[in-house]
Scaffold this active site. Sequence first.
Site, PDB file in Angstrom:
ATOM      1  N   TRP A 177     -17.643   2.591   8.265  1.00 60.19           N
ATOM      2  CA  TRP A 177     -18.235   3.337   9.369  1.00 60.19           C
ATOM      3  C   TRP A 177     -17.280   4.403   9.900  1.00 60.19           C
ATOM      4  O   TRP A 177     -17.705   5.514  10.254  1.00 60.19           O
ATOM      5  CB  TRP A 177     -18.691   2.395  10.474  1.00 60.19           C
ATOM      6  CG  TRP A 177     -19.819   1.531  10.010  1.00 60.19           C
ATOM      7  CD1 TRP A 177     -19.796   0.193   9.756  1.00 60.19           C
ATOM      8  CD2 TRP A 177     -21.137   1.972   9.670  1.00 60.19           C
ATOM      9  NE1 TRP A 177     -21.013  -0.236   9.296  1.00 60.19           N
ATOM     10  CE2 TRP A 177     -21.856   0.828   9.218  1.00 60.19           C
ATOM     11  CE3 TRP A 177     -21.786   3.211   9.696  1.00 60.19           C
ATOM     12  CZ2 TRP A 177     -23.192   0.902   8.820  1.00 60.19           C
ATOM     13  CZ3 TRP A 177     -23.108   3.278   9.285  1.00 60.19           C
ATOM     14  CH2 TRP A 177     -23.797   2.134   8.863  1.00 60.19           C
TER      15      TRP A 177
ATOM     16  N   LYS B 264     -26.745  -5.047  17.603  1.00 59.33           N
ATOM     17  CA  LYS B 264     -25.864  -6.103  17.116  1.00 59.33           C
ATOM     18  C   LYS B 264     -25.553  -7.137  18.203  1.00 59.33           C
ATOM     19  O   LYS B 264     -25.567  -8.325  17.964  1.00 59.33           O
ATOM     20  CB  LYS B 264     -24.575  -5.494  16.564  1.00 59.33           C
ATOM     21  CG  LYS B 264     -24.853  -4.506  15.433  1.00 59.33           C
ATOM     22  CD  LYS B 264     -23.584  -3.862  14.919  1.00 59.33           C
ATOM     23  CE  LYS B 264     -23.893  -2.781  13.895  1.00 59.33           C
ATOM     24  NZ  LYS B 264     -24.575  -3.277  12.702  1.00 59.33           N
TER      25      LYS B 264
ATOM     26  N   ASP C 229     -16.153   3.852  18.391  1.00 58.76           N
ATOM     27  CA  ASP C 229     -17.430   3.265  18.005  1.00 58.76           C
ATOM     28  C   ASP C 229     -17.287   1.756  18.168  1.00 58.76           C
ATOM     29  O   ASP C 229     -16.548   1.107  17.436  1.00 58.76           O
ATOM     30  CB  ASP C 229     -17.738   3.635  16.550  1.00 58.76           C
ATOM     31  CG  ASP C 229     -19.003   2.971  16.015  1.00 58.76           C
ATOM     32  OD1 ASP C 229     -19.636   2.185  16.748  1.00 58.76           O
ATOM     33  OD2 ASP C 229     -19.345   3.229  14.847  1.00 58.76           O
TER      34      ASP C 229
END
Length: 489
Positions: free
Chosen positions: A230, A324, A300
């Site tokens: 990511w 999540k 992030d």
Amino acid sequence: MIAFTPTIGRLYSYIININSPYTYIYPLEDSKLKHIIRSAKILSPSLCDPRSIRHRVHTTTTPAIAMATSSHSLLLQNPNRALLKTPSRSILPTTHLNTVNLPTKLISIRCAATTQTQDHSPLTQTQSQDRVFNFAAGPATLPENVLLKAESELYNWHGSGMSVMEMSHRGKEFLSIIQKAESDLRTLLKIPSEYAVLFLQGGATTQFAAIPLNLVKPDEPVDYLVTGSWGDKAFKEAQKFSKAKVIWSGKSDKYTRIPSFEGLEQSPDAKYLHICANETIHGVEFKDYPTPKNGLLVADMSSNFCSKPVDVSKFGIIYAGAQKNVGPSGVTIVIVRKDLIGNAQEITPIMLEYKIHADNNSLYNTPPCYGIYMCGLVFEDLLAQGGLEEVEKKNKKKAELLYSAIDGSNGFYRCPVERSVRSLMNVPFTLEKPELEAEFVKEAAKEKMVQLKGHRSVGGMRASIYNAMSLAGVEKLVAFMKDFQAKHA
């Protein structure tokens, strides 16, 4: 209380919860009968808390009552509770009932509440028998009590006469929902007043472009510390809108570690340093955060958001997809320091410009209303658990149990991540015999443990043990792993 379902031609019985300010009708066999009840358009079923209701079933031989009510007859507000003690009298107005004679037996129920107060304590350590333990990386498991509350409010939110899904995003009802969600999130993370909280769409991936577009000019340098897939994707997107540079990458080590911050060669004029606080795929998590030499720290936090306390003041921007740890898919949360707002590049699409959303309190266009509502329920639940300090303790306990099982397997299971940076949220592991991986996943599913297969880019196994994964779920997984090893070692 009797309900006749013409589509099935059988009688079913329901329980009345007298603890509620409303009279709800509950099915005896919760999930199995919901579709039957809804098809008959009678009182809406909802799950009954077994801790607060006990019931006894008796068979009688009197005429049946078929409740062919309107679609608005989900519940009765302010019922006369004295009637509940008299089984022979109806608690429903006669205008809502059709009485018919049927050649069949009736089932009546007497209910007794074991307590006079409704229990709102968190239920995160329980699991209904008809639900699986979901170890998916996202969308992920949600707290069961949150789902039950959402179910009870689905048809008629707080007496408004409509579902949250039907509300105008500019109406007073939804405004109260989004404002409370923001307030509770600020309390959870102790967000300073000089930060704006935005509820956006597009996932964290959209922020890979939004961040450079809002913070820097096209020719300005920015640094990226890449510890997984990511972080790498965020860097590649930033290259389109800035002079992005990778100052360290863990790719050569298959993303299994985080570097020492002292040795980082940061660009002297970089406008910000970007990190991915927890790499969902590779299971690498920052336990502390680097300090940018000249600029801002941007993180992030999609897969560890609200899993532990965070000093928000160390960051210029924190962003996270909700799916999540704090809600369903469709909501992206951005926490941005207010002095960074208003400097977007001219080419910035209006939907990616922070100032537009900040000036309009996340209501510039129609937001993901129901997703925001669900996030608000999760925030309430986290506060009820004692806040993020208590949540972190639970998460550490779950992670220690699982990692201990892996490390104590004599090599049958192996976690490739350096121990000091192992994630509390996403636990990747491999089997000594790769040919057993498919069987592991298959057998685990038979035991109601699903989504344990690793990401397609790395293989192996991965157990995501977010806030809503109960200790019981991890204990069951560990017991299964030990049993599987005993059979195949």
